[in-house]
Design a protein around this motif. Sequence first.
Motif, PDB file in Angstrom:
ATOM      1  N   PRO A 200       0.668  -1.244   0.121  1.00 51.15           N
ATOM      2  CA  PRO A 200      -0.068  -0.049  -0.024  1.00 51.15           C
ATOM      3  C   PRO A 200       0.995   1.369   0.084  1.00 51.15           C
ATOM      4  O   PRO A 200       1.994   1.344   0.690  1.00 51.15           O
ATOM      5  CB  PRO A 200      -0.743  -0.094   1.360  1.00 51.15           C
ATOM      6  N   PRO A 201       0.499   2.265  -0.573  1.00 53.51           N
ATOM      7  CA  PRO A 201       1.014   3.558  -0.655  1.00 53.51           C
ATOM      8  C   PRO A 201       1.233   3.915   0.831  1.00 53.51           C
ATOM      9  O   PRO A 201       0.589   3.985   1.766  1.00 53.51           O
ATOM     10  CB  PRO A 201       0.568   4.679  -1.550  1.00 53.51           C
ATOM     11  N   PRO A 202       2.530   4.691   1.035  1.00 51.57           N
ATOM     12  CA  PRO A 202       2.696   5.134   2.367  1.00 51.57           C
ATOM     13  C   PRO A 202       1.834   6.303   2.716  1.00 51.57           C
ATOM     14  O   PRO A 202       1.441   6.978   2.116  1.00 51.57           O
ATOM     15  CB  PRO A 202       4.047   5.727   2.483  1.00 51.57           C
TER      16      PRO A 202
END
Length: 105
Positions: free
Chosen positions: A22-24
């Motif tokens: 998942p994107p940060p």
Amino acid sequence: MSTLTLADRRAHEAGSYVRTVPPPQPSRTVLKSFPAGAPRGQWPAESFAAARRREGIPARVVMDLDSDSFLVIVDGPAADDHGKTSDQLPQRPRGPHPYRTAVTS
């Protein structure tokens, strides 16, 4: 019917991947939470955030739909110190007062 060239096919495959990580999420610090069902609505949260902004802390108000509350948050990686330094303030000299404290007539 058109066929893709080898370069086009590789570009298409490189762009068509499933993201597994998942994107940060941006780091945020919640300073205070206010219930959304309060009689004054978001005013308490806005006034609290305005007071923090006057102190130099870049606070803003967001709504958390899961908890039905207004959150006063600070964005950024250094949300703990808000740019403040831990330097000590200068100490005033101790000793007798330089002026007389009582006025004699």
